[in-house]
Enzyme design. Structure first.
Site, mmCIF file in Angstrom:
data_model
loop_
_atom_site.group_PDB
_atom_site.id
_atom_site.type_symbol
_atom_site.label_atom_id
_atom_site.label_comp_id
_atom_site.label_asym_id
_atom_site.label_seq_id
_atom_site.Cartn_x
_atom_site.Cartn_y
_atom_site.Cartn_z
ATOM 1 N N LYS A 22 35.023 12.623 20.553
ATOM 2 C CA LYS A 22 34.619 11.572 21.501
ATOM 3 C C LYS A 22 35.831 10.743 21.929
ATOM 4 C CE LYS A 22 32.872 7.465 20.065
ATOM 5 N NZ LYS A 22 33.523 6.320 20.684
ATOM 6 N N ASN A 23 36.643 10.332 20.953
ATOM 7 C CA ASN A 23 37.729 9.411 21.265
ATOM 8 C C ASN A 23 38.873 10.064 22.035
ATOM 9 O OD1 ASN A 23 36.282 7.415 20.092
ATOM 10 N ND2 ASN A 23 37.635 7.110 18.325
ATOM 11 N N CYS A 126 31.085 -1.575 20.406
ATOM 12 C CA CYS A 126 30.626 -1.812 19.037
ATOM 13 C C CYS A 126 30.936 -3.247 18.599
ATOM 14 C CB CYS A 126 31.352 -0.869 18.074
ATOM 15 S SG CYS A 126 30.546 0.716 17.891
ATOM 16 N N ARG A 131 37.824 -7.907 18.922
ATOM 17 C CA ARG A 131 38.415 -6.845 19.747
ATOM 18 C C ARG A 131 38.922 -7.348 21.098
ATOM 19 N NH1 ARG A 131 35.116 -1.285 19.055
ATOM 20 N NH2 ARG A 131 37.149 -0.364 19.358
ATOM 21 N N ASP A 316 37.667 4.377 11.177
ATOM 22 C CA ASP A 316 36.392 4.970 11.590
ATOM 23 C C ASP A 316 35.740 5.808 10.479
ATOM 24 O OD1 ASP A 316 36.608 3.778 14.019
ATOM 25 O OD2 ASP A 316 37.102 5.585 15.153
ATOM 26 N N ARG A 408 25.650 7.718 20.366
ATOM 27 C CA ARG A 408 26.880 7.466 21.128
ATOM 28 C C ARG A 408 27.996 8.391 20.652
ATOM 29 N NH1 ARG A 408 29.091 2.057 20.380
ATOM 30 N NH2 ARG A 408 30.679 3.162 21.524
HETATM 31 C C1 UD1 Z 1 40.051 3.072 19.206
HETATM 32 C C2 UD1 Z 1 38.856 3.935 18.883
HETATM 33 C C3 UD1 Z 1 38.063 3.357 17.713
HETATM 34 C C4 UD1 Z 1 38.984 3.136 16.518
HETATM 35 C C5 UD1 Z 1 40.207 2.329 16.919
HETATM 36 C C6 UD1 Z 1 41.222 2.212 15.806
HETATM 37 C C7 UD1 Z 1 38.217 4.955 20.984
HETATM 38 C C8 UD1 Z 1 37.208 5.072 22.071
HETATM 39 N N1 UD1 Z 1 37.995 4.016 20.043
HETATM 40 O O1 UD1 Z 1 39.535 1.799 19.601
HETATM 41 O O2 UD1 Z 1 37.029 4.285 17.383
HETATM 42 O O3 UD1 Z 1 38.273 2.442 15.505
HETATM 43 O O4 UD1 Z 1 40.867 2.942 18.050
HETATM 44 O O5 UD1 Z 1 41.631 3.452 15.357
HETATM 45 O O6 UD1 Z 1 39.178 5.695 20.941
HETATM 46 N N2 UD1 Z 1 43.757 -5.276 19.523
HETATM 47 C C9 UD1 Z 1 44.200 -6.502 19.976
HETATM 48 N N3 UD1 Z 1 44.452 -6.627 21.314
HETATM 49 C C10 UD1 Z 1 44.281 -5.602 22.195
HETATM 50 C C11 UD1 Z 1 43.833 -4.368 21.706
HETATM 51 C C12 UD1 Z 1 43.574 -4.223 20.362
HETATM 52 O O7 UD1 Z 1 44.373 -7.432 19.203
HETATM 53 O O8 UD1 Z 1 44.525 -5.800 23.391
HETATM 54 C C13 UD1 Z 1 43.484 -5.105 18.078
HETATM 55 C C14 UD1 Z 1 42.031 -4.766 17.784
HETATM 56 O O9 UD1 Z 1 41.223 -5.909 17.751
HETATM 57 C C15 UD1 Z 1 42.166 -4.093 16.440
HETATM 58 C C16 UD1 Z 1 43.501 -3.335 16.573
HETATM 59 O O10 UD1 Z 1 44.218 -3.983 17.625
HETATM 60 O O11 UD1 Z 1 42.282 -5.054 15.438
HETATM 61 C C17 UD1 Z 1 43.377 -1.867 16.883
HETATM 62 O O12 UD1 Z 1 42.523 -1.686 17.980
HETATM 63 P P1 UD1 Z 1 42.678 -0.457 18.982
HETATM 64 O O13 UD1 Z 1 43.546 0.587 18.350
HETATM 65 O O14 UD1 Z 1 43.088 -0.964 20.308
HETATM 66 O O15 UD1 Z 1 41.199 0.078 19.074
HETATM 67 P P2 UD1 Z 1 40.487 0.740 20.317
HETATM 68 O O16 UD1 Z 1 41.480 1.454 21.155
HETATM 69 O O17 UD1 Z 1 39.599 -0.253 20.953
#
Ligand code: UD1
Length: 431
Positions: A22-23, A126, A131, A316, A408
């Site tokens: 999915k990701n 989620c 986030r 995850d 999902r």
């Molecule tokens: C993706 C995955 C999710 C997984 C996560 C971490 C998808 C669709 N989702 O989510 O399943 O759990 O990676 O491996 O691929 N953060 C900030 N600011 C930002 C962006 C992120 O502070 O602008 C923080 C987040 O709150 C979190 C950390 O960075 O604490 C990592 O998040 P991130 O790797 O960005 O997760 P996603 O890409 O949303």
């Protein structure tokens, strides 16, 4: 609303085919916005998130066709979908759609690259912590994008196109790295992305972009270099196998006991989690066909785990691993470093008789001799599957409510488990 009913206590024996990730599929689909030509994706999983993203992309002008079944196709084969965004007809991604899936926020970068503007609602998804999207937005600013936040929308412009630059992430972010890659691919000049996410899904996106004519090197490491090109063309790309689905079923087998081949799984995509599983006493046997997991009797050994960006133990799989540890012969500590507030499954696992104490970002799990079935509530995608795993190993009946979370991210979950001897069924309420 659908529920899942499980009668626990069966060992899992057989073969579980692993679907496309999915990701990986979501950012790959979004990358189709970058070219007017056709991007064909193979091995796309059949998931609610994929269907929703198709709707979101359709709103921007992306047409899609799904190949029908071909003679000789395996019944477990993923879908082949052709995406074509001949013209971007709308650069707004509305709240009603983006609030239902966080990853759809990532349309921002390709819309800017193709159309020079985008208006995208701040995301939902989620409920695991706050986030924020600050790092994604900073990355775009480093590529010459002007940004305003207006009425819950990010209004972004790059009238003269994106320009290459230095993107230095303060924290490893998967979505931020996807955003920077899609922005930099068609920027004027070169870009260096530092502290990039090394997740296999980032590498998969970069491989696909390169097949579309991008010039990206270093994806899969923490420094990625991108030479901007003026346009991208169509390509064909196969989505990599889902490492989270793999790890989830591996933990289910480690918990119930049994012997299952996770067909098509790649051990190199989740080595840290497989190493931990081996320490708990499961046999982990990579084969040419996938990864075989076996546990016949014997105690589940407690193991301490800390989640980390790839190649560390994935956040995850944290909830699923906690499910396994609830039955361990002793106490384990599970520390979550990626998301705050990602322990919503704790109180639901407690309903099955688990003994878990929270101390800040650490859960201390005291293994119990047996779990007992109970009604439980799914709260997010990965948390809900941890309840399924625990239900499979519990004595008696467990009902998991709010299963739309599972749909999902897990393709044909009940069918895959039933084929291995589990007693699990979906129950739909009339009306
Ligand atoms: C993706 C995955 C999710 C997984 C996560 C971490 C998808 C669709 N989702 O989510 O399943 O759990 O990676 O491996 O691929 N953060 C900030 N600011 C930002 C962006 C992120 O502070 O602008 C923080 C987040 O709150 C979190 C950390 O960075 O604490 C990592 O998040 P991130 O790797 O960005 O997760 P996603 O890409 O949303």
């Amino acid at each position: 609303m659908d529920r899942i009913r499980i009668t626990g206590g069966q060992k899992l024996l057989g073969v579980i085919p692993i679907s496309g990730a999915k990701n990986a599929a979501l950012p790959l689909m979004i990358a189709s916005l970058l070219t007017p030509e056709t991007l064909t994706l193979e091995n796309v999983p059949r998931l609610a998130d994929v269907r929703l993203l198709i709707r979101i992309l359709g709103n921007h002008g992306v047409d899609h066709t799904v190949d029908g079944k071909r003679l000789g196709d395996s019944p477990n084969a993923g879908q082949t979908i052709h995406f074509r965004s001949k013209e971007i007809v709308d650069t707004t991604a509305p709240y009603e759609l983006v609030s239902r899936m966080r990853a759809s926020f990532w349309v921002l970068a390709p819309l800017l690259a193709r159309a020079g503007e985008a208006k995208v609602s701040l995301p939902g998804g989620c409920a695991i912590g706050t986030r924020p999207v600050d790092l994604l937005l900073e990355a775009l600013q480093s590529l010459g994008v002007d940004l305003e936040i207006e009425n819950g929308y990010v209004v972004a412009t790059a009238r003269k196109g994106l320009v290459g630059g230095e993107v230095n992430f303060a924290k490893v972010t998967v979505g931020g790295t996807h955003t920077a890659l899609m922005g930099a691919a068609m920027a004027r000049g070169d870009t260096v992305i530092r502290n990039a996410a090394c997740e296999p899904e980032v590498k998969d996106l970069a491989d696909c972009l390169n097949a579309m004519g991008a010039k990206i090197s270093g994806a899969g490491t923490s420094t990625i270099e991108v030479q901007g090109v003026t346009s991208l063309h169509g390509a064909r790309h196969s989505v990599l196998p889902d490492r989270i689905e793999t790890g989830t079923y591996a933990m289910a087998v480690a918990m119930t006991g049994g012997d299952v081949l996770l067909e098509g799984a790649r051990a190199d995509l989740l080595q840290a989690a497989l190493d931990v599983l081996a320490q708990t006493g499961a046999d982990v046997l990579p084969t040419e066909l996938g990864v075989r997991i076996r546990r016949n009797g014997g105690a589940i050994e407690p193991v301490d785990v800390t989640t980390d960006p790839f190649p560390g133990f994935p956040t995850d799989l944290q909830a699923q691993f906690m499910g396994l540890m609830t039955r361990a012969a002793g106490s384990s500590r599970i520390t979550e470093t990626i998301f705050e507030n990602r322990f919503m499954h704790v109180q639901e696992l407690a309903r099955l008789g688990a003994r878990i104490r929270l101390d800040g970002d650490t859960a201390i799990v005291e293994g119990v001799k047996a779990l007992t079935g109970a009604p439980v509530m799914a709260t997010d995608l990965r948390a809900s599957v941890s309840l399924v795993i625990a239900g499979l190993a519990a004595q008696g009946d467990t009902t998991v409510h709010r299963v739309y979370h599972l749909d999902r991210g897990f393709e044909r979950l009940e069918q895959k488990l039933v084929a291995c001897g589990a007693q699990i069924e979906r129950v739909s309420d009339p009306g």
